[in-house]
Design a protein around this motif. Sequence first.
Motif, PDB file in Angstrom:
ATOM      1  N   GLU A 253       0.866  -1.281  -0.088  1.00 24.48           N
ATOM      2  CA  GLU A 253      -0.107  -0.191  -0.103  1.00 24.48           C
ATOM      3  C   GLU A 253       0.893   1.238   0.006  1.00 24.48           C
ATOM      4  O   GLU A 253       0.667   2.250  -0.746  1.00 24.48           O
ATOM      5  N   LEU A 254       1.880   1.195   0.670  1.00 22.08           N
ATOM      6  CA  LEU A 254       2.673   2.428   0.898  1.00 22.08           C
ATOM      7  C   LEU A 254       3.644   2.706  -0.681  1.00 22.08           C
ATOM      8  O   LEU A 254       3.579   3.753  -1.069  1.00 22.08           O
ATOM      9  N   GLY A 255       3.738   1.510  -1.002  1.00 21.10           N
ATOM     10  CA  GLY A 255       4.579   1.663  -2.441  1.00 21.10           C
ATOM     11  C   GLY A 255       3.772   2.241  -3.398  1.00 21.10           C
ATOM     12  O   GLY A 255       4.248   3.254  -4.223  1.00 21.10           O
TER      13      GLY A 255
ATOM     14  N   SER B 161       5.276  14.419  -7.320  1.00 19.81           N
ATOM     15  CA  SER B 161       6.516  14.704  -7.033  1.00 19.81           C
ATOM     16  C   SER B 161       7.797  14.010  -6.703  1.00 19.81           C
ATOM     17  O   SER B 161       8.719  14.261  -6.488  1.00 19.81           O
ATOM     18  N   VAL B 162       7.028  12.423  -6.521  1.00 15.50           N
ATOM     19  CA  VAL B 162       7.827  11.161  -6.362  1.00 15.50           C
ATOM     20  C   VAL B 162       8.677  10.706  -7.664  1.00 15.50           C
ATOM     21  O   VAL B 162       7.813  10.571  -8.548  1.00 15.50           O
ATOM     22  N   VAL B 163       9.694  10.178  -7.474  1.00 15.94           N
ATOM     23  CA  VAL B 163      10.231   9.695  -8.690  1.00 15.94           C
ATOM     24  C   VAL B 163      10.097   8.012  -8.454  1.00 15.94           C
ATOM     25  O   VAL B 163      10.416   7.513  -7.570  1.00 15.94           O
ATOM     26  N   PRO B 164       9.231   7.720  -9.466  1.00 20.18           N
ATOM     27  CA  PRO B 164       8.415   6.185  -9.171  1.00 20.18           C
ATOM     28  C   PRO B 164       9.555   5.005  -9.155  1.00 20.18           C
ATOM     29  O   PRO B 164       9.493   3.983  -8.596  1.00 20.18           O
ATOM     30  N   GLU B 165      10.542   5.413 -10.015  1.00 19.02           N
ATOM     31  CA  GLU B 165      11.370   4.367 -10.105  1.00 19.02           C
ATOM     32  C   GLU B 165      12.406   4.096  -8.919  1.00 19.02           C
ATOM     33  O   GLU B 165      13.133   3.181  -8.873  1.00 19.02           O
ATOM     34  N   GLU B 166      12.404   5.272  -8.160  1.00 23.66           N
ATOM     35  CA  GLU B 166      13.340   5.266  -7.108  1.00 23.66           C
ATOM     36  C   GLU B 166      12.684   4.753  -5.764  1.00 23.66           C
ATOM     37  O   GLU B 166      13.273   5.088  -4.635  1.00 23.66           O
ATOM     38  N   VAL B 167      11.433   4.481  -5.836  1.00 24.15           N
ATOM     39  CA  VAL B 167      10.772   4.130  -4.297  1.00 24.15           C
ATOM     40  C   VAL B 167      11.240   2.637  -4.094  1.00 24.15           C
ATOM     41  O   VAL B 167      11.369   1.692  -4.673  1.00 24.15           O
ATOM     42  N   GLN B 168      11.925   2.509  -2.919  1.00 21.76           N
ATOM     43  CA  GLN B 168      12.341   1.375  -2.191  1.00 21.76           C
ATOM     44  C   GLN B 168      11.810   1.203  -1.048  1.00 21.76           C
ATOM     45  O   GLN B 168      12.142   2.006   0.079  1.00 21.76           O
ATOM     46  N   ILE B 169      11.082   0.066  -0.628  1.00 22.56           N
ATOM     47  CA  ILE B 169      10.443  -0.299   0.782  1.00 22.56           C
ATOM     48  C   ILE B 169      11.145  -1.829   0.828  1.00 22.56           C
ATOM     49  O   ILE B 169      10.415  -2.660   0.200  1.00 22.56           O
ATOM     50  N   LYS B 170      11.870  -2.131   1.948  1.00 19.44           N
ATOM     51  CA  LYS B 170      12.346  -3.072   2.257  1.00 19.44           C
ATOM     52  C   LYS B 170      12.341  -3.541   3.608  1.00 19.44           C
ATOM     53  O   LYS B 170      12.655  -2.815   4.609  1.00 19.44           O
ATOM     54  N   LEU B 171      12.355  -4.860   3.986  1.00 20.18           N
ATOM     55  CA  LEU B 171      12.396  -5.114   5.317  1.00 20.18           C
ATOM     56  C   LEU B 171      14.136  -5.501   5.632  1.00 20.18           C
ATOM     57  O   LEU B 171      14.396  -6.436   5.102  1.00 20.18           O
ATOM     58  N   ALA B 172      14.366  -4.396   6.313  1.00 22.00           N
ATOM     59  CA  ALA B 172      15.778  -4.240   6.409  1.00 22.00           C
ATOM     60  C   ALA B 172      16.466  -5.212   7.463  1.00 22.00           C
ATOM     61  O   ALA B 172      17.664  -5.530   7.313  1.00 22.00           O
TER      62      ALA B 172
ATOM     63  N   ASN C 121      14.437  -5.711  19.197  1.00 17.58           N
ATOM     64  CA  ASN C 121      13.366  -4.778  19.638  1.00 17.58           C
ATOM     65  C   ASN C 121      12.243  -4.980  18.610  1.00 17.58           C
ATOM     66  O   ASN C 121      10.947  -4.347  18.787  1.00 17.58           O
ATOM     67  N   GLY C 122      12.243  -5.413  17.447  1.00 17.80           N
ATOM     68  CA  GLY C 122      11.246  -5.250  16.437  1.00 17.80           C
ATOM     69  C   GLY C 122      11.782  -5.798  15.181  1.00 17.80           C
ATOM     70  O   GLY C 122      12.951  -6.356  14.714  1.00 17.80           O
ATOM     71  N   ARG C 123      10.877  -5.287  14.013  1.00 15.30           N
ATOM     72  CA  ARG C 123      11.170  -5.675  12.541  1.00 15.30           C
ATOM     73  C   ARG C 123      11.322  -4.402  11.981  1.00 15.30           C
ATOM     74  O   ARG C 123      10.411  -3.366  12.180  1.00 15.30           O
ATOM     75  N   ASP C 124      12.479  -4.130  11.371  1.00 15.55           N
ATOM     76  CA  ASP C 124      12.674  -2.509  11.001  1.00 15.55           C
ATOM     77  C   ASP C 124      12.616  -2.707   9.301  1.00 15.55           C
ATOM     78  O   ASP C 124      12.978  -3.652   8.471  1.00 15.55           O
ATOM     79  N   LEU C 125      11.731  -1.891   8.805  1.00 14.28           N
ATOM     80  CA  LEU C 125      11.149  -1.611   7.389  1.00 14.28           C
ATOM     81  C   LEU C 125      11.929  -0.492   6.961  1.00 14.28           C
ATOM     82  O   LEU C 125      11.743   0.886   7.410  1.00 14.28           O
ATOM     83  N   SER C 126      12.806  -0.253   6.167  1.00  4.15           N
ATOM     84  CA  SER C 126      13.547   0.734   5.276  1.00  4.15           C
ATOM     85  C   SER C 126      12.658   1.170   4.169  1.00  4.15           C
ATOM     86  O   SER C 126      12.429   0.679   3.290  1.00  4.15           O
ATOM     87  N   VAL C 127      12.581   2.629   4.246  1.00  3.07           N
ATOM     88  CA  VAL C 127      11.913   3.383   3.393  1.00  3.07           C
ATOM     89  C   VAL C 127      12.725   4.464   2.752  1.00  3.07           C
ATOM     90  O   VAL C 127      13.328   5.401   3.658  1.00  3.07           O
ATOM     91  N   GLN C 128      12.768   4.328   1.369  1.00  2.00           N
ATOM     92  CA  GLN C 128      13.617   5.260   0.580  1.00  2.00           C
ATOM     93  C   GLN C 128      12.938   5.902  -0.519  1.00  2.00           C
ATOM     94  O   GLN C 128      12.528   4.835  -1.582  1.00  2.00           O
ATOM     95  N   PHE C 129      12.749   7.202  -0.798  1.00  2.00           N
ATOM     96  CA  PHE C 129      12.359   7.608  -2.221  1.00  2.00           C
ATOM     97  C   PHE C 129      12.778   8.939  -2.401  1.00  2.00           C
ATOM     98  O   PHE C 129      13.450   9.759  -1.598  1.00  2.00           O
TER      99      PHE C 129
END
Length: 385
Positions: free
Chosen positions: A292-294, A302-313, A318-326
């Motif tokens: 959904e976020l992607g 205003s977002v570059v669609p090819e540069e969207v990256q959402i990964k389980l890092a 402490n938990g589960r880290d989700l890395s978001v970059q755009f």
Amino acid sequence: MNTKELLNQQFFGNTVGQYMLCGIVLLVGFFLRRLLSRIVSKLIYRLTKKYTAGVSEQQLSALLIKPLSVVLFLVTLFLAFNILDYPTQVSEIDHNEPWLKKIAFRLYQIGVITSMAWVVLRLIDFAELVYRRRAEFKTNVNTRLDAQFIPFAKDFVKVLILIFAFLVILGQVFAVNVTALIGGLGIGGLAVAFAAKESLENLIASFTIFLDRPFQVGELVTVGGITGTVEKIGFRSTRLRTAEKSYVTVPNRSMIDKPLDNLSLRTSRRVNFTLNFSHETTRAQLLAIVAELGEYLRQQPSVVPEEVQIKLAALTQNGRDLSVQFFLQVANYDEYLDVKEQVNYHILEVVEAQGATFASNTTVVHMSPWAGMNPNDAAGSGSII
């Protein structure tokens, strides 16, 4: 005594008629100087109207009325006092010029040269105003860079005019051999150059800035650990307005000697952050959040669609880290913050809709009920039970 005899009466070497004529010329010149200044200003405007790019006649008049009034009044003074005769000092009889008249004429010359230089300086201000107005109707890069150079060039030309006026006063009023004076300043000028080494370096750096054009007025730059918007490029320094609204002056030499990051020329701005979810968040919930976020980010203009990256890092204790970059294609910093805010609100909406929870930074420590007690005491207690 009739009128003719009264007018022929002499006081201090001049007749009453001469004094009256001198006064009349002064009064006429004083009361008509502003009117004549407006006429001259109007004439100049008509001659340059097709080059003024929408600058009004009132703006030109506001610049020229005062200096032209001074020039015209000085002309009036010359015409008025030239009517009078002046006493002659004995030591200067051979020179055939009254000493008082010589002093008055030198003061007059200084006034005329100074006022004429004032008029030229105001005309330079008018030329800058015209060029700025032309730049407002053009948006190409070269025009904007040239418009940035105009204030610097204006100040430089003004300095040259003032120096020229000073040399003219020395040569015409005080009969100084200006050529010999300039030649005699060779060694002294070299000493001054060494004393003003840093100032000369900054001046040369200012020319380098305008020729190389690493930045321009209005752009956001980072140099020497200082980040700010360029407001003015001067002879010696560049003025930056920081995010804290402080006004920082940076020497031009530092602007070209130190690494400079022109933030306004970035093609896009990177947004990078990590979402920390609790261990109670399931794999299905994470996949739904990522999808959904992607999809939301790729639909933003205003977002570059090819540069969207959402990964389980990472999976941590402490938990589960989700890395978001755009990357955002925005030049304005406020717009950049607005988009980030919208994304954050949407993340909260998606997380709440999926029933996921963020990880807490609080560390829970599970302690034994016998913690802090002596082992023997604990054993003894056990035997009693």
